[in-house]
Scaffold this motif. Structure first.
Motif, short mmCIF file in Angstrom:
data_model
loop_
_atom_site.label_atom_id
_atom_site.label_comp_id
_atom_site.label_asym_id
_atom_site.label_seq_id
_atom_site.Cartn_x
_atom_site.Cartn_y
_atom_site.Cartn_z
N LYS A 317 0.83 -1.21 0.00
CA LYS A 317 0.00 0.00 0.00
C LYS A 317 0.87 1.26 0.00
O LYS A 317 0.47 2.30 -0.55
CB LYS A 317 -0.94 -0.02 1.21
CG LYS A 317 -2.07 -1.04 1.10
CD LYS A 317 -2.98 -1.00 2.31
CE LYS A 317 -4.24 -1.82 2.08
NZ LYS A 317 -3.98 -3.25 1.80
N PHE A 318 2.03 1.19 0.62
CA PHE A 318 2.97 2.31 0.57
C PHE A 318 3.43 2.53 -0.87
O PHE A 318 3.52 3.66 -1.35
CB PHE A 318 4.17 2.03 1.48
CG PHE A 318 5.11 3.19 1.65
CD1 PHE A 318 4.93 4.09 2.69
CD2 PHE A 318 6.19 3.37 0.79
CE1 PHE A 318 5.81 5.16 2.87
CE2 PHE A 318 7.06 4.43 0.97
CZ PHE A 318 6.87 5.33 2.00
N ASP A 319 3.71 1.44 -1.57
CA ASP A 319 4.16 1.54 -2.96
C ASP A 319 3.10 2.13 -3.87
O ASP A 319 3.42 2.94 -4.76
CB ASP A 319 4.56 0.15 -3.50
CG ASP A 319 5.94 -0.29 -3.02
OD1 ASP A 319 6.77 0.59 -2.72
OD2 ASP A 319 6.18 -1.51 -2.96
N ASP A 320 1.84 1.74 -3.68
CA ASP A 320 0.81 2.27 -4.58
C ASP A 320 0.24 3.61 -4.11
O ASP A 320 -0.64 4.18 -4.77
CB ASP A 320 -0.31 1.24 -4.81
CG ASP A 320 -1.17 0.94 -3.58
OD1 ASP A 320 -1.24 1.79 -2.66
OD2 ASP A 320 -1.79 -0.14 -3.54
N GLY A 321 0.74 4.09 -2.96
CA GLY A 321 0.35 5.41 -2.48
C GLY A 321 -0.97 5.47 -1.74
O GLY A 321 -1.41 6.55 -1.35
N SER A 322 -1.59 4.32 -1.49
CA SER A 322 -2.91 4.34 -0.86
C SER A 322 -2.86 4.52 0.65
O SER A 322 -3.86 4.90 1.26
CB SER A 322 -3.68 3.05 -1.20
OG SER A 322 -2.99 1.91 -0.70
N ASP A 323 -1.71 4.25 1.27
CA ASP A 323 -1.59 4.44 2.73
C ASP A 323 -0.13 4.65 3.10
O ASP A 323 0.66 3.72 3.08
CB ASP A 323 -2.15 3.23 3.47
CG ASP A 323 -2.14 3.43 5.00
OD1 ASP A 323 -1.68 4.49 5.47
OD2 ASP A 323 -2.60 2.52 5.71
N LYS A 324 0.20 5.88 3.41
CA LYS A 324 1.58 6.20 3.81
C LYS A 324 1.65 6.76 5.22
O LYS A 324 2.66 7.38 5.59
CB LYS A 324 2.20 7.19 2.82
CG LYS A 324 2.40 6.59 1.44
CD LYS A 324 3.38 7.40 0.60
CE LYS A 324 3.72 6.67 -0.69
NZ LYS A 324 4.81 7.33 -1.45
#
Length: 395
Positions: A317-324
């Protein structure tokens, strides 16, 4: 087999990543693990390991290929760190800051010219970088930091001190967070500077004597009228007042990294526990035949599986930007608490032997305790998680 030239130059394709992992796994288990007693005894990392780690590209695995690194995604990085976490955490600490919070200061906040000039030195291991944020009165909440930087013509003058700075005695450069606008709100008015070792007025205190993680050096850092040119202000003039936001983005990445490290140590502790239970005889049989010991092993294995699954999901999810934000805190919170539980059970399974210096689980028990403190304590992670969820709900 993937050779070290490929690793060092960043010529790593997705299809080769499993070979990278295998190479690192062999290096950790064949070269580093046998040296754990020496590292513990001397509180120092052998120079040979540093040189080999640099040659393999481990100082820059999270830095893009454009700047001399391997350019691993977060999902790839956590798989690599699972392997690095299998041994003493001081090995990973040697280059972890370059890939993590210090290197990401440049990735997140620097100008393109600064990145091209400085990041290759960080990625190659020519520079060891330190992240100088924490102070005696500003730890888990960096908004209260008091180190100041005052503009004087084309220079900035830095005064203050930092505490518990990883790699400070060895650092070639420090990413220094200082208050540049005393009138701004607490989380604003903070800027970041790249300060090189040897700059007049910069000094490093004696090494801290810690509970665990021998070989990973920390120390206080002092700034007494340290003059630096405007060119080392991270982000240039556009970076003035953006230091806090940069730090928060760096810490989000760092929290996933530390969570993955906890998974690696958890795996080692489970392996040590199972091996001991399967061979230690007591009362006419191996202790692993007793259901209460089996319960301890099962609980630890379950914690390990849960932590690995959580970290892998958060990394994606960090990679796809959905949850950082929320995910990284959840991963760091759970994995760091889990490795503490697993370490405690490992000592219990070993019985009296687990309390004796020289036994790996005794050392890891002390090493693991720090994970619940740095990169934001467990209590800070609880606050980040809860506030983030409440904000999403409009609460």
């Amino acid at each position: 087999m993937l050779d070290r030239d490929q690793i060092r130059t960043g010529a790593v394709q997705e299809s080769d990543f499993t070979e990278v992992l295998a190479s690192v796994r062999r290096f950790v288990q064949e070269r580093v693990v046998p040296l754990e007693p020496e590292i513990e005894e001397t509180d120092a990392m052998p120079a040979s390991l540093r040189a080999e780690a640099a040659e393999m590209g481990l100082f820059g695995f999270a830095i893009p290929e454009l700047y001399g690194g391997l350019g691993l995604s977060m999902s790839e990085e956590v798989r690599l760190v699972y392997e690095l976490g299998y041994t003493t955490p001081s090995f990973r600490s040697m280059f972890g800051t370059n890939n993590g919070i210090a290197g990401h200061v440049l990735l997140e906040g620097a100008t393109e010219e600064q990145k091209k000039t400085w990041l290759p030195k960080v990625a190659s291991g020519e520079w060891t970088a330190s992240f100088a944020l924490t102070e005696s009165g500003a730890g888990s909440d960096p908004s209260g930091l008091t180190t100041t930087a005052v503009r004087d013509g084309d220079e900035w003058v830095i005064n203050g001190s930092k505490r518990f700075i990883t790699n400070a005695p060895l650092a070639d450069v420090f990413m220094v967070f200082a208050r540049t606008d005393p009138e701004a709100a607490s989380s604003r008015g903070i800027s970041t500077f790249m300060v090189e070792k040897g700059t007049p007025g910069l000094s490093v205190g004696p090494r801290d004597h810690k509970m665990g993680q021998a070989g990973a050096w920390t120390a206080d850092v002092y700034f007494d009228n340290v003059r630096v040119p405007s060119s080392v202000l991270i982000g240039g003039e556009a970076g003035v007042g953006r230091g806090y936001a940069t730090a928060m983005r760096c810490l989000a990445h760092g929290r996933i990294h530390i969570a993955a490290l906890c998974v690696g140590m958890s795996q080692r502790l489970v392996d040590e526990s199972v091996a001991y239970a399967a061979t230690r005889e007591q009362g006419g049989g191996v202790i692993g035949s007793h259901q209460l010991i089996q319960g301890l092993i099962a609980d630890s294995a379950t914690d390990l599986y849960a932590a690995r699954a959580l970290v892998s999901d958060v990394a994606a999810k960090f990679d796809d930007g959905s949850d950082k934000r929320i995910g990284p805190s959840c991963a760091k919170y759970f994995a760091s608490e889990a490795v503490g539980r697993i370490a405690d059970r490992a000592v219990q399974i070993h019985g009296g032997s687990g309390y004796i210096r020289g036994v790996p689980v005794e050392r890891f028990y002390r090493d693991a305790r720090l994970f619940r403190i740095y990169e934001g304590t467990s209590q800070i992670q609880q606050i980040v998680i809860a506030r983030g969820l409440l904000a999403q709900a409009g609460g």
